[in-house]
Design an enzyme around this catalytic site. Structure first.
Site, PDB file in Angstrom:
ATOM      1  NE  ARG A 146      96.451  33.387  56.714  1.00  0.00           N
ATOM      2  CZ  ARG A 146      95.842  34.574  56.784  1.00  0.00           C
ATOM      3  NH1 ARG A 146      96.552  35.667  57.092  1.00  0.00           N
ATOM      4  NH2 ARG A 146      94.543  34.670  56.559  1.00  0.00           N
ATOM      5  CE  LYS A 187      99.779  39.489  60.376  1.00  0.00           C
ATOM      6  NZ  LYS A 187      99.909  38.367  61.316  1.00  0.00           N
TER       7      LYS A 187
END
Length: 306
Positions: free
Chosen positions: A270, A230
């Site tokens: 995740r 991210k």
């Protein structure tokens, strides 16, 4: 602190159908989409998506999370029929192969169809806010349900990134969401929470949430942490001297964040790179096991500090 109305004793058996390896779980990301932010288009056809899911499981993924709609900032929604067509055949084949599969969706019809096809978990980035029918759907399905902190759809999320105290605000908003979900019949012993790193949050807010997972854990629910590749990881690499690193070059840094999350008490991380994520959570488990007995380990009540 946990809302007394939601207080329930919890044991691993209450998350029935999920693996229990004695460490933080690793969820492998399978984007059956043409436009996800780091691997869009790689697994857009059913055969490549199924093969990738089997590969993730072989690499050690405890759960393979199948998504058919990109939720990157600025992504446009896809139609319901398209999302069903992208995901359900993949979920069905992976489940038939014995892979523990979850469905990454905000839409109740997709969640229902995926559970019928063999998905064992529903991972909803909107926490039920995007589709009012989601709560009753997962309540009827009686499967574990991930409710993420969410403020707005992908096209709008960056306009909703203002907080007073991000930890207190996320706690309060998740508590409100939990009460609404349980009022609509969702069993609280089936709920996992996700702080929503990167969703309507600037990089410094993501780090603050990661550093205070202990506060979020006080809500009394297992935490899923999705940090893989991210923007906040890319920003930290750039400010640390690594320069601009594209999303697919952030897997080593993601593994470091996974270790921090696991030490901080995350139930599941995740990731795109399962092998690196699995190594990270195994190191975290070894560290926690060997902390000095006379001292309180990080993650067992003390906050991580960035």
């Amino acid at each position: 602190m946990q809302d007394p109305a939601l207080r329930r004793s919890r044991t691993p058996t209450e998350l029935q159908g999920l693996p229990r390896p004695g460490r933080c779980l690793v969820m492998g990301i399978l984007n059956a989409t043409p436009d996800s932010f780091s691997d869009g288009g790689l697994y857009a056809d059913h055969r490549s998506a199924i093969d990738r899911g089997l590969q993730l499981a072989a690499q050690g993924a405890d759960i393979v999370d199948v998504g058919g709609e990109s939720t990157r900032p600025g992504a446009r929604p896809v139609g319901l029929e398209e999302e069903l067509a992208r995901t359900i055949p993949v979920v069905r084949e992976l489940a038939r192969a014995g892979v523990c599969t979850s469905i990454d969706t905000m839409h109740a019809p997709v969640a229902r169809a995926a559970v019928e096809a063999g998905a064992r978990l529903v991972n909803d980035i909107s926490g039920g806010l995007a589709d009012p029918a989601m709560a009753s759907t997962v309540a009827a399905a009686d499967v574990p349900y991930v409710a993420m902190h969410w403020r707005a759809p992908s096209l709008e999320m960056d306009r909703h990134a203002d907080y007073g105290d991000v930890v207190s605000d996320v706690n309060a908003e998740l508590t409100c969401r939990l009460r609404q979900l349980t009022d609509q019949g969702v069993d609280p012993t089936r709920i996992l929470l996700d702080p929503g790193l990167g969703f309507a949050k600037r990089p410094e807010r993501d780090w603050t949430l990661l550093a205070h997972l202990g506060s979020l854990r006080q809500l009394g629910f297992p935490l899923l942490v999705g940090a893989s590749r991210k923007r906040f990881i890319g920003a930290a690499l750039a400010s640390g001297g690594a320069g601009e690193v594209p999303p697919r070059g952030r897997d080593m840094a993601t593994a470091a964040v996974c270790a921090l999350a696991a030490v901080g008490g995350a139930f599941c991380v995740r990731v795109h790179d399962v092998r690196a994520g699995l190594d990270a959570v195994c190191m975290a488990a070894a560290y926690l096991e060997h902390c000095d007995r006379g001292r309180q380990p990080v993650g067992a009540g003390r906050e991580l500090r960035p």
